[in-house]
Write a protein that holds these residues in place. Structure first.
Motif, PDB file in Angstrom:
ATOM      1  N   ILE A  24       0.834  -1.199   0.000  1.00  0.00           N
ATOM      2  CA  ILE A  24       0.000   0.000   0.000  1.00  0.00           C
ATOM      3  C   ILE A  24       0.871   1.253   0.000  1.00  0.00           C
ATOM      4  O   ILE A  24       1.797   1.389   0.783  1.00  0.00           O
ATOM      5  CB  ILE A  24      -0.951   0.006   1.221  1.00  0.00           C
TER       6      ILE A  24
ATOM      7  N   ASP B 247      -0.686   4.504  -1.774  1.00  0.00           N
ATOM      8  CA  ASP B 247      -1.544   5.636  -2.081  1.00  0.00           C
ATOM      9  C   ASP B 247      -1.876   6.411  -0.806  1.00  0.00           C
ATOM     10  O   ASP B 247      -2.343   5.844   0.179  1.00  0.00           O
ATOM     11  CB  ASP B 247      -2.817   5.135  -2.762  1.00  0.00           C
TER      12      ASP B 247
ATOM     13  N   LEU C 197      -5.474   6.063   0.459  1.00  0.00           N
ATOM     14  CA  LEU C 197      -5.743   4.757   1.056  1.00  0.00           C
ATOM     15  C   LEU C 197      -5.117   4.648   2.439  1.00  0.00           C
ATOM     16  O   LEU C 197      -5.724   4.092   3.363  1.00  0.00           O
ATOM     17  CB  LEU C 197      -5.215   3.638   0.154  1.00  0.00           C
TER      18      LEU C 197
ATOM     19  N   ARG D 130     -15.767   0.036  -9.881  1.00  0.00           N
ATOM     20  CA  ARG D 130     -16.043   0.235  -8.461  1.00  0.00           C
ATOM     21  C   ARG D 130     -17.207   1.222  -8.297  1.00  0.00           C
ATOM     22  O   ARG D 130     -17.533   1.962  -9.236  1.00  0.00           O
ATOM     23  CB  ARG D 130     -14.792   0.771  -7.747  1.00  0.00           C
TER      24      ARG D 130
ATOM     25  N   GLY E 152     -15.402   3.726  -4.236  1.00  0.00           N
ATOM     26  CA  GLY E 152     -14.231   2.940  -4.611  1.00  0.00           C
ATOM     27  C   GLY E 152     -14.300   1.488  -4.201  1.00  0.00           C
ATOM     28  O   GLY E 152     -13.286   0.781  -4.205  1.00  0.00           O
TER      29      GLY E 152
ATOM     30  N   ASP F 125      -6.874  -8.103  -2.900  1.00  0.00           N
ATOM     31  CA  ASP F 125      -6.637  -6.752  -3.389  1.00  0.00           C
ATOM     32  C   ASP F 125      -6.569  -5.769  -2.222  1.00  0.00           C
ATOM     33  O   ASP F 125      -7.521  -5.635  -1.454  1.00  0.00           O
ATOM     34  CB  ASP F 125      -7.762  -6.359  -4.343  1.00  0.00           C
ATOM     35  N   GLU F 126      -5.450  -5.069  -2.093  1.00  0.00           N
ATOM     36  CA  GLU F 126      -5.262  -4.186  -0.942  1.00  0.00           C
ATOM     37  C   GLU F 126      -6.263  -3.033  -0.900  1.00  0.00           C
ATOM     38  O   GLU F 126      -6.731  -2.642   0.171  1.00  0.00           O
ATOM     39  CB  GLU F 126      -3.839  -3.646  -0.930  1.00  0.00           C
ATOM     40  N   GLU F 127      -6.590  -2.479  -2.052  1.00  0.00           N
ATOM     41  CA  GLU F 127      -7.559  -1.378  -2.056  1.00  0.00           C
ATOM     42  C   GLU F 127      -8.916  -1.856  -1.552  1.00  0.00           C
ATOM     43  O   GLU F 127      -9.599  -1.155  -0.793  1.00  0.00           O
ATOM     44  CB  GLU F 127      -7.694  -0.784  -3.454  1.00  0.00           C
ATOM     45  N   THR F 128      -9.302  -3.069  -1.939  1.00  0.00           N
ATOM     46  CA  THR F 128     -10.576  -3.628  -1.481  1.00  0.00           C
ATOM     47  C   THR F 128     -10.519  -3.978  -0.002  1.00  0.00           C
ATOM     48  O   THR F 128     -11.512  -3.837   0.717  1.00  0.00           O
ATOM     49  CB  THR F 128     -10.945  -4.862  -2.323  1.00  0.00           C
TER      50      THR F 128
ATOM     51  N   ARG G 294     -11.100  -0.357   1.406  1.00  0.00           N
ATOM     52  CA  ARG G 294     -12.373   0.288   1.084  1.00  0.00           C
ATOM     53  C   ARG G 294     -13.574  -0.612   1.362  1.00  0.00           C
ATOM     54  O   ARG G 294     -14.684  -0.135   1.564  1.00  0.00           O
ATOM     55  CB  ARG G 294     -12.393   0.721  -0.388  1.00  0.00           C
TER      56      ARG G 294
END
Length: 243
Positions: free
Chosen positions: A16, A18, A21, A119, A123, A158-161, A164
């Motif tokens: 990670i 971002d 995030l 998304r 997101g 998935d790290e974003e998932t 979020r």
């Protein structure tokens, strides 16, 4: 979605980077970058002390359980145990046999289970279930469970998932008693478990649209297995898709 990429639980390192995030992870998940390695190691040591718990303990694997539990060590440990027990339970053997993309390709291609390609506004990934597309003469609840599980586990990588979260969209269009008669309390319970404290994914909401007359029967079948928190996450929209 291509069936060939439904699932991949291979080890990887968390990356990670971002800024948005990182901020969101701190605000919603209590994740502090400087303490992340320490938190992961604390969970790892606890697992290693548990007899018979033979699972992965790499950073990326444990981190998704911590994120799904807002970095609460007890909650992450309990979630991990429930996930392990769900897969190890002899009663569920049929549901976790032959977990290959090719084995559920027909389910994904039928449209019964899938992911939206984009998304939502927050997101989050959107898992879509369309039980009205089920043709019971072709396949049944076991295959739907497998496909759903494999998609959820893919999302969990998935790290974003992880940060979020995701939402579930039940489109009940065309669902009738022909499909309902194939859903037993056994499968209703296991399906609820997928979205409730048994997999390392944060489900923010469960949206239900186009619910038919049999929806009340389906809800009555599933509700005994649903926590109040899960009930509170469920939003029934009818045919008002603009909501």
């Amino acid at each position: 979605m291509a069936a060939s990429c439904l699932i991949d639980e291979t080890s990887s390192q968390p990356t990670i980077s971002d800024d948005d995030l990182i901020k969101l992870a701190k605000e919603e998940l209590n994740e502090i970058p400087e303490k992340r390695a320490e938190d992961v190691n604390t969970l790892r040591k606890r697992i290693q002390k548990h007899p018979g718990l033979n699972i992965r303990t790499d950073d990326a694997y444990l981190l998704k359980f911590l994120r799904a539990s807002a970095f609460d060590q007890d909650a992450a440990y309990t979630l991990l145990l429930k996930y392990f027990e769900l897969k190890a339970d002899e009663k569920n053997k049929q549901l976790f046999t032959d977990l290959r993309s090719a084995a559920v390709k027909h389910v994904v291609e039928s449209g019964v289970v899938g992911l939206l390609p984009h998304r939502d506004k927050q997101g989050r990934r959107v898992l879509v279930l369309r039980p009205g597309k089920l043709d019971p003469s072709q396949f049944g609840p076991p295959d739907i469970f497998k496909a759903s599980f494999m998609l959820i586990i893919k999302l969990a990588e998935d790290e974003e998932t992880q940060i979020r979260g995701c939402v579930v969209l039940y489109d009940m269009k065309d669902m009738g008693f022909g499909q309902m008669t194939h859903i037993s309390p056994f499968y209703a319970k296991r399906s609820v478990m997928l979205f409730q404290d048994s997999v390392p994914v944060r489900f923010k909401y469960i949206h239900v649209v186009n619910e038919p007359a049999v929806f009340d029967y389906l809800l009555a079948l599933a509700k005994p297995f649903m926590s109040q928190q899960t009930v509170d996450k469920m939003l029934v929209h009818g045919h008002r898709l603009e909501e």
